[in-house]
Each structure stands twice: as structure tokens, then as C-alpha cells.
Design an enzyme around this catalytic site. Structure first.
Site, PDB file in Angstrom:
ATOM      1  N   ASP A 103       0.821  -1.211   0.000  1.00  0.00           N
ATOM      2  CA  ASP A 103       0.000   0.000   0.000  1.00  0.00           C
ATOM      3  C   ASP A 103       0.859   1.266   0.000  1.00  0.00           C
ATOM      4  OD1 ASP A 103       0.857  -0.693   2.635  1.00  0.00           O
ATOM      5  OD2 ASP A 103      -0.556   0.763   3.446  1.00  0.00           O
ATOM      6  N   GLU A 104       0.254   2.342  -0.419  1.00  0.00           N
ATOM      7  CA  GLU A 104       0.811   3.701  -0.264  1.00  0.00           C
ATOM      8  C   GLU A 104       2.261   3.822  -0.733  1.00  0.00           C
ATOM      9  OE1 GLU A 104      -1.920   5.283   3.445  1.00  0.00           O
ATOM     10  OE2 GLU A 104      -0.096   4.175   3.931  1.00  0.00           O
ATOM     11  N   ALA A 105       2.577   3.133  -1.843  1.00  0.00           N
ATOM     12  CA  ALA A 105       3.939   3.199  -2.382  1.00  0.00           C
ATOM     13  C   ALA A 105       4.051   4.418  -3.303  1.00  0.00           C
ATOM     14  CB  ALA A 105       4.270   1.909  -3.120  1.00  0.00           C
TER      15      ALA A 105
END
Length: 472
Positions: free
Chosen positions: A282-284
């Protein structure tokens, strides 16, 4: 449920539990509950108990039946997990402790036949933003197990800390698990390999499967502080104790990255007997899209190589997934093309929309703990939704189950965990267990109120939500 008030079972001083050897541990767990609830000795025998545990009858995993008559109580299931679920139901019919036994000395008569809607009913605890000790984690396992939550997802690594010992990479925990790590520098600590193994065994006895998460390719600042060679330029980075996200990334074009990742996945898989290993994803935000696809294309098969089924936050559905991969939806948007595409191609999905299931969201604007980026999430909002209609293209047949994540940016103690999880955890537990047609907010609200006196007697720091008539 078919009540029969004429068949109430009296918890007399001679009450006993019997079970065949293969169910003896479940029988002992029930006997311990009865001893606390009644003050009676409650012996466990092979045969002839007034409360009988029978491992027979049902083919479906976790399905069970309870028959309560004036003479006996019989718990019957075809699996240990079904018997354990039956014990948790019976537990809800017992007094909380011996002090109440003078007022409640009977188990209501009748028959209960039951089975779960979803195979996966999960809770998540974030150890990276604030570390919780093995004793504190065991306490949460005890809490979730009594409501038939059967998976505990442990978020073990993030920008602020690394919480699991990995052979060959000692600085991950020497530095990433040191004092001063965690949000505000208030969450140091880590699990040794024996401590993790002990937690897995503790959870197994309660039919809870541990799902470890190593968050990749973002959320890796703690690993890069420990090993600067994991940065793209090989230069050191500083520790972070704030709650920002999206700034760190492993490099998709360096073989050192994949050597590190494979070492970690191999070791975590070897420590974890359960079928799942969560790789985050996530949230890369600082990983270019093409690098993100390159990274996951290399890493996702590694999980299968070491015998585990890969789970990841739903962003990973942007790539072609291995056949058994499980995306976990966590956002608040009303649709997601990647998850819908994964469902169309036969992938199972775990549903964890933040505006319904995140236990770290504030109850209301005045809540002393929690965040509100997904809005405030009261008890009714946690309860009044259906995972099978949450995302277009992701119907009942595509759902593995539901999970209630609890992120720890604002948490510091077991009391904080209890306050944020209870009572909303019970809403997610019922969504996971009970078919939509059989759920009703008014009924749930009334049943939930019954836990107020029990939790008060047990010293649980639950949130006394004004949505519930706790005194009623």
C-alpha cells in the site's frame, strides 16, 4: 435458535465436562470458563459429564450444534474449530464471574445450530507504529477469539519500526526495534523468533491463525535506517517517528533488494504455520508505477515459493496476481477497478473499508484517541453495511471474508486497544459470521448492551458509546 425455557440447565456444584481425548483441550478451556463463572470445581472426564463435547456430526468447518436440556448440555461439531465456536457461544450464556453466579445459575434451554458466513474473520494489530509486548498481544488474542474472530493479522514492519527478528539481518531489530522507535518515539520493542513462535502456538490453541505482514515496497524506512544499502543511492536515511506515509521505497532495479526481500519472506514463512503471508503493497507513492509492477512481479511468486498464500493491500491488484493471491480492500472509494478485475479472474477478496471497519477511526469528533481521515466511525456505522455490495464487481462468491484493522499511531496500552476495539469489533465479528438477512441493528444494539455489565465486571476499558443503552 429454538429456545425452550422449560429445559434450562442448572449450573450445580456437581457440573462436569467430558470429551474424547482429541477434544480434551477444548473441554479444559470450557471447564476453566465455568470455574470462573460459577466458582465450582468443574472436573474434566472422558465420559459421563453433564456438559458433553462431541467431535462428530458436521462436515462444514466451524458449523456446530448446542443442545441444552434440564439434564445436560451437548456441544457437537465435526471439527475442533466448530467445537471452539460452540464454546464461545455457550460462554456468552454464562455469568461473567463467580460473584454473579448467585443471580445467574442456569444456561437457557433450547437448541442452537450455527455456521459462519465467511471463512476469514480477521482483526489486525499494528506493532510497527507502537510495539505491544507478547503478553499484550495474547490479551488481544483472548479478546478476539471469544467473538469467533479466527485470524490475527500482525503489521510487523513500517517506516517507524521493525518488530520481528530476522536471522542474517540483526540490525533490523537492533535499530528498527530499539527504544525510541515508533510514532513519537514511544513504541520501542520487537518479537524474538521464540516469542513469535509462542504467540503462534497461543493463537492456534484458540483457533486463531496468525497472518504476518512485512510491508513492501513502501513503508520501509526502518529497514533502510538499519541497512543503508537498501536505499536507491546507498546513502543513510534518518529514523522517522512521525505518522507520515508514502515517502520510502525499496528499489526495483537492484538485486540487493530482492536478496533482502527473499531472505525475509523465507524466514517469516518458516516461522508461520498458517497459510497466509501479507506483503503490504500500500501507499507506495514514491515508487514509480512501472517499478511497482516490476517489484511485485518478482516478489509475489516468492511467497508461493515458500508455501504461503500471498495477501496484500488492494493496490497490488494493479498487477497480474498469482492464482491464490488475496487483495485486501482498505480504502473509502465506492469502486476499485483492480479489485473488481481480480474478482472476475477468480481471486478472493478480504473487505476492510476504512470508513466502516477501521477500529482506529474516532467514534466521534470528541474521541480522545484515533484518527479521522476516513471520517468518524460509530458503532452503527461499523455494523450497518454489507461486504457483498461494498464494491461493484465483488460479490458474495468473491469474498474470503472481512477484517477489522487497528492501527496504533495513537495507542499506547492494552486499555487503548480495548477502548478502540470494543464495542466496534463485535460489529465486524457479526458481519463476518452472520448472513446479511439475519442481521438487524436493533437486535444487535440490544445484545451488545448485555456486554456492558460483563466488561465492567472484568475491568475492560470499553467505549461506552451513547448509541448503546448500556444500562437497559
Amino acid at each position: 435458535m429454538r429456545p425452550d425455557p422449560a429445559a434450562n440447565f442448572h449450573l450445580s456444584p456437581t457440573v462436569s465436562v467430558s470429551a474424547a481425548p482429541e477434544a480434551a483441550d477444548i473441554a479444559e478451556q470450557l471447564a476453566q470458563l465455568l470455574r470462573r463463572a460459577t466458582g465450582h470445581p468443574v472436573p474434566v472426564t472422558r465420559d459421563g459429564g453433564s456438559i458433553r463435547i462431541l467431535l462428530e456430526g458436521y462436515d462444514k468447518n466451524e458449523a456446530y450444534r448446542i443442545d441444552i436440556t434440564a439434564e445436560s448440555v451437548t456441544l457437537r461439531a465435526g471439527t475442533g474449530s466448530g467445537l471452539f465456536a460452540a464454546v464461545q457461544t455457550l460462554r456468552q450464556l454464562l455469568p461473567a464471574e463467580a460473584a454473579e453466579a448467585a443471580e445467574i445459575e442456569v444456561v437457557p434451554g433450547g437448541t442452537i445450530e450455527d455456521e459462519p458466513r465467511f471463512a476469514y474473520r480477521g482483526a489486525m494489530l499494528d506493532l510497527a507504529r507502537h510495539f505491544f509486548t507478547p503478553a499484550e498481544i495474547r490479551s488481544y488474542i483472548d479478546t478476539i477469539a471469544q467473538f469467533k474472530i479466527n485470524h490475527l493479522h500482525l503489521h510487523l514492519t513500517d517506516d517507524q519500526g521493525w518488530r520481528l527478528e530476522i536471522p542474517g539481518w540483526p540490525r533490523l531489530t537492533e535499530i528498527g526495534g530499539a527504544e525510541g522507535t515508533g510514532v513519537d518515539g514511544a513504541g520501542g520493542g520487537f518479537l524474538t523468533r521464540p516469542e513469535y513462535a509462542d504467540l503462534v502456538a497461543y493463537a492456534e490453541r484458540r483457533f486463531v491463525t496468525i497472518v504476518p505482514e512485512i510491508d513492501l515496497p513502501g513503508h520501509v524506512n526502518a529497514a533502510q535506517v538499519a541497512y543503508p544499502e537498501l536505499t536507491c543511492d546507498g546513502e543513510p536515511v534518518g529514523p522517522r517517528t512521525d505518522a507520515e506515509v508514502g515517502y520510502s521505497s525499496l528499489c526495483a532495479n537492484r538485486e540487493e533488494t530482492y536478496a533482502f526481500v527473499e531472505d525475509v519472506i523465507r524466514e517469516v514463512a518458516a516461522l508461520t504455520p498458517g497459510p497466509f503471508l501479507h506483503i503490504g503493497g500500500d501507499e507506495a507513492f514514491s515508487t514509480p508505477p512501472e517499478d511497482y509492477r516490476t517489484f511485485l512481479t518478482r516478489v509475489l511468486p516468492m511467497v508461493g515459493k515458500y508455501g504461503k498464500r500471498v495477501v496484500g493491500w488492494h493496490e497490488m491488484a494493479a498487477v497480474d496476481l498469482p492464482p491464490t493471491a488475496v487483495p485486501q480492500y482498505w480504502r473509502v472509494e465506492p469502486a476499485d477497478d483492480g479489485v473488481a478485475r481480480a474478482a472476475r479472474t477468480g481471486h478472493q477478496v478480504i473487505m476492510s473499508p476504512a470508513d466502516r471497519s477501521y477500529l482506529d477511526m474516532k467514534y466521534d469528533k470528541d474521541s480522545p484517541l484515533g484518527l479521522d481521515w476516513a471520517g468518524v466511525v460509530g458503532v452503527e456505522r461499523s455494523y450497518d453495511w454489507d461486504p457483498a455490495v461494498r464494491l461493484p464487481g465483488v460479490g458474495e462468491e468473491s469474498l474470503l471474508g472481512v477484517e477489522a484493522p487497528l492501527w496504533s499511531e495513537t495507542l499506547r496500552s492494552v486499555a487503548d486497544i480495548e477502548f478502540m476495539a470494543l464495542p466496534r469489533l463485535l460489529a465486524i465479528a457479526e458481519i463476518g459470521w452472520t448472513p446479511r438477512a439475519a442481521r438487524d441493528w436493533s437486535s444487535f444494539r440490544a445484545r451488545l448492551a448485555g456486554f456492558g455489565p460483563r466488561w465492567t465486571a472484568e475491568g475492560v476499558n470499553f467505549h461506552r458509546s451513547p448509541e448503546i443503552d448500556w444500562e437497559g
